[in-house]
Design an enzyme around this catalytic site. Structure first.
Site, PDB file in Angstrom:
ATOM      1  N   HIS A 121       0.876  -1.180   0.000  1.00 19.03           N
ATOM      2  CA  HIS A 121       0.000   0.000   0.000  1.00 19.03           C
ATOM      3  C   HIS A 121       0.916   1.233   0.000  1.00 19.03           C
ATOM      4  O   HIS A 121       2.033   1.185   0.537  1.00 19.03           O
ATOM      5  CB  HIS A 121      -0.833  -0.043   1.290  1.00 19.03           C
ATOM      6  CG  HIS A 121      -1.885   1.014   1.398  1.00 19.03           C
ATOM      7  ND1 HIS A 121      -1.605   2.303   1.787  1.00 19.03           N
ATOM      8  CD2 HIS A 121      -3.223   0.966   1.195  1.00 19.03           C
ATOM      9  CE1 HIS A 121      -2.728   2.993   1.814  1.00 19.03           C
ATOM     10  NE2 HIS A 121      -3.731   2.208   1.459  1.00 19.03           N
ATOM     11  N   ASP A 199       3.560  -3.967   7.774  1.00 19.32           N
ATOM     12  CA  ASP A 199       2.255  -3.327   7.665  1.00 19.32           C
ATOM     13  C   ASP A 199       1.188  -4.417   7.841  1.00 19.32           C
ATOM     14  O   ASP A 199       0.984  -5.242   6.947  1.00 19.32           O
ATOM     15  CB  ASP A 199       2.139  -2.656   6.288  1.00 19.32           C
ATOM     16  CG  ASP A 199       0.758  -2.055   6.057  1.00 19.32           C
ATOM     17  OD1 ASP A 199      -0.113  -2.188   6.944  1.00 19.32           O
ATOM     18  OD2 ASP A 199       0.548  -1.467   4.982  1.00 19.32           O
ATOM     19  N   GLN A 202      -4.056  -5.144   6.760  1.00 16.06           N
ATOM     20  CA  GLN A 202      -5.027  -6.097   6.197  1.00 16.06           C
ATOM     21  C   GLN A 202      -4.931  -7.469   6.857  1.00 16.06           C
ATOM     22  O   GLN A 202      -5.755  -8.342   6.586  1.00 16.06           O
ATOM     23  CB  GLN A 202      -4.825  -6.249   4.687  1.00 16.06           C
ATOM     24  CG  GLN A 202      -5.160  -5.000   3.886  1.00 16.06           C
ATOM     25  CD  GLN A 202      -6.636  -4.629   3.921  1.00 16.06           C
ATOM     26  OE1 GLN A 202      -7.503  -5.450   4.240  1.00 16.06           O
ATOM     27  NE2 GLN A 202      -6.933  -3.380   3.615  1.00 16.06           N
ATOM     28  N   LYS A 225     -10.348  -1.226  10.193  1.00 14.31           N
ATOM     29  CA  LYS A 225     -10.455  -2.433   9.348  1.00 14.31           C
ATOM     30  C   LYS A 225     -10.844  -3.640  10.199  1.00 14.31           C
ATOM     31  O   LYS A 225     -11.022  -4.745   9.693  1.00 14.31           O
ATOM     32  CB  LYS A 225      -9.130  -2.709   8.652  1.00 14.31           C
ATOM     33  CG  LYS A 225      -8.530  -1.469   7.993  1.00 14.31           C
ATOM     34  CD  LYS A 225      -8.149  -1.674   6.593  1.00 14.31           C
ATOM     35  CE  LYS A 225      -7.401  -0.463   6.064  1.00 14.31           C
ATOM     36  NZ  LYS A 225      -7.960   0.048   4.822  1.00 14.31           N
ATOM     37  N   CYS A 363      -4.718   2.174  -3.837  1.00 16.69           N
ATOM     38  CA  CYS A 363      -3.518   2.731  -3.184  1.00 16.69           C
ATOM     39  C   CYS A 363      -2.334   1.771  -3.313  1.00 16.69           C
ATOM     40  O   CYS A 363      -1.533   1.636  -2.388  1.00 16.69           O
ATOM     41  CB  CYS A 363      -3.773   3.068  -1.719  1.00 16.69           C
ATOM     42  SG  CYS A 363      -4.975   4.360  -1.490  1.00 16.69           S
TER      43      CYS A 363
HETATM   44  N1  PMP Z   1      -1.759  -0.598   4.572  1.00 14.46           N
HETATM   45  C1  PMP Z   1      -2.694  -1.349   3.997  1.00 14.46           C
HETATM   46  C2  PMP Z   1      -2.317  -2.704   3.494  1.00 14.46           C
HETATM   47  C3  PMP Z   1      -3.988  -0.865   3.845  1.00 14.46           C
HETATM   48  O1  PMP Z   1      -4.922  -1.619   3.250  1.00 14.46           O
HETATM   49  C4  PMP Z   1      -4.304   0.424   4.327  1.00 14.46           C
HETATM   50  C5  PMP Z   1      -5.700   0.991   4.204  1.00 14.46           C
HETATM   51  N2  PMP Z   1      -6.266   0.863   2.934  1.00 14.46           N
HETATM   52  C6  PMP Z   1      -3.291   1.164   4.934  1.00 14.46           C
HETATM   53  C7  PMP Z   1      -2.027   0.619   5.039  1.00 14.46           C
HETATM   54  C8  PMP Z   1      -3.525   2.522   5.467  1.00 14.46           C
HETATM   55  O2  PMP Z   1      -4.427   2.483   6.500  1.00 14.46           O
HETATM   56  P1  PMP Z   1      -5.098   3.833   7.064  1.00 14.46           P
HETATM   57  O3  PMP Z   1      -5.660   4.535   5.873  1.00 14.46           O
HETATM   58  O4  PMP Z   1      -6.147   3.329   7.988  1.00 14.46           O
HETATM   59  O5  PMP Z   1      -4.016   4.582   7.743  1.00 14.46           O
END
Ligand code: PMP
Length: 407
Positions: A121, A199, A202, A225, A363
């Site tokens: 991401h 990270d 997910q 999430k 993203c």
């Molecule tokens: N890493 C991953 C794998 C994600 O899916 C997301 C959210 N789409 C994020 C980071 C960022 O999370 P947040 O927008 O809640 O900070």
């Protein structure tokens, strides 16, 4: 015992209709819905003991502080971390990863290499690129395989030829749903004396994550999430590292003493939490974890895995559908394209039939670039989805496919 009907009753939003159809919400990778227990925890805080934490001698402030710090302990415990000094409460995974990149910076020099998963991401790519611009470190991608997982052997080879100081990898890819071999990446980082940054945004909703057991240096996630509120997330960090590294943001709460002749900092975890924290949502996140425990989370994940297999098998049997990746270990997500149709058109038409999926690059633009795609449609499941909803989604998709491929 996991009781899907009782669980669905806990989520008021699941009774909504969209364009006259019952809502089929398959956008859980973007954010999950919240059970009423979480929603009530937020109102309860503002109704009964809203007050700023840490600095007050009055009763309400004491109650708010106890609830906030109790929530921290609860959150740590769910993820296997008993030392609350290692549980840094932040706005989300994005802020957590930015914090790590900033506090690691003094440990790095120009020319050092940061390995970053190609399928990350943007939250686990851009902070490292910003660091590269600031101090001249080099960011090198760990290639993603066609199956959709990060290539561990390629990462190992890179460590043999480059001065790697950080390995940053996603536990689960949000664009594909693949589970990466992060235990291997964490061991590799330890072996070569590099930092491991994972990270887990997910992974936390779809796996039973034990951060202590994984033993990464840093592990980031977002509450929203995992059935918790938006605007709250966690960075788990190894105590010795957090103690040695400087704070990032400055302000109230993160200090010990402030003077124009010199300022000293608070102890962990508050050293990394400048300013008034997100009190209500931290308390509600702890309630979300209580909720996951109360419904038998392991059984909930078994249910989710079974509807996910149903979805993937049915999608693989459809000739006009191309699915992104085919990993061995796969959770929640089915990222796909309808042959000859733009993902935005597919997503817009599905919405007309009450089905919510996400479309675009998710993203994860480098992932799309790797597969040579402008984007995909992403259906992503949660434990409160049902076998019937998968069938409703498939029916809707077949209609949409017919409309888009006939024209
Ligand atoms: N890493 C991953 C794998 C994600 O899916 C997301 C959210 N789409 C994020 C980071 C960022 O999370 P947040 O927008 O809640 O900070």
């Amino acid at each position: 015992m996991f009781d899907i009907d009782a669980v669905r009753n806990d989520f008021p939003i699941l009774t909504r209709r969209v364009h006259g159809h019952p809502l089929v919400y398959f956008d859980n990778a973007a954010t999950t819905h919240k059970p009423k227990q979480v929603i009530e925890a937020i109102t309860d805080y503002y109704d009964r003991f809203n007050s700023n934490v840490h600095r007050g001698v009055h009763s309400l402030s004491g109650e708010a502080t106890d609830a906030y710090e109790g929530a921290r302990a609860r959150i740590g415990h769910w993820f296997g971390v008993e030392d609350t000094g290692e549980v840094i409460l932040l706005r989300g995974a994005t802020e957590a990863l930015n914090l790590v990149a900033n506090i690691i910076a003094p440990e790095l020099s120009a020319g050092d290499v940061i390995l970053v998963g190609e399928s990350e991401h943007h939250a686990n790519i851009v902070p490292w690129q910003q660091l590269s611009q600031r101090i001249g470190v080099q960011v090198i991608p760990i290639p993603v395989s066609d199956a959709g997982t990060l290539d561990f052997d390629a990462a190992r080879s890179l460590t043999q030829t480059h001065p790697v100081k950080v390995i940053a990898a996603g536990h689960v890819s949000n664009a594909i749903g693949s589970v990466n071999p992060i235990e291997d990446f964490i061991s590799l980082a330890r072996e070569i004396g590099a930092y491991s940054v994972i990270d887990g945004a997910q992974a936390a909703p779809h796996l039973r994550v034990d951060v202590k057991h994984l033993d990464a240096d840093f592990y980031a996630l977002s509450a929203h999430k995992c059935c918790g509120p938006t605007g709250i997330g966690v960075l788990f960090g190894r105590r010795a590292l957090l103690e040695a590294m400087p704070p990032w943001q400055g302000g109230g709460d993160m200090i010990d003493r402030v003077s124009f002749s010199g300022t000293t900092y608070n102890t962990l975890p508050w050293k990394f939490e400048a300013g008034t924290p997100n009190i209500a949502d931290t308390i509600a996140f702890a309630k979300a974890l209580d909720y996951l425990e109360s419904i038998d989370f392991a059984a909930a994940l078994d249910h989710e895995a079974s509807i996910h297999s149903h979805l993937i098998e049915a999608m693989q049997a459809r000739p006009h559908i191309q699915i992104l990746g085919h990993p061995d270990q796969w959770v929640s997500v089915c990222s796909f394209n309808v042959e000859g149709a733009h993902p935005t058109d597919v997503g817009t038409l599905l919405d007309q039939l009450g089905v919510a999926v996400r479309t675009g690059h998710h993203c994860a633009m480098p992932t799309m670039e790797h597969f040579g795609l402008p984007g995909t449609c992403r259906a992503s499941l949660a434990f409160y989805n049902t076998h019937d909803e998968v069938d409703q989604f498939l029916q809707a998709l077949d209609r949409v496919t017919g409309m888009l491929t006939d024209s």
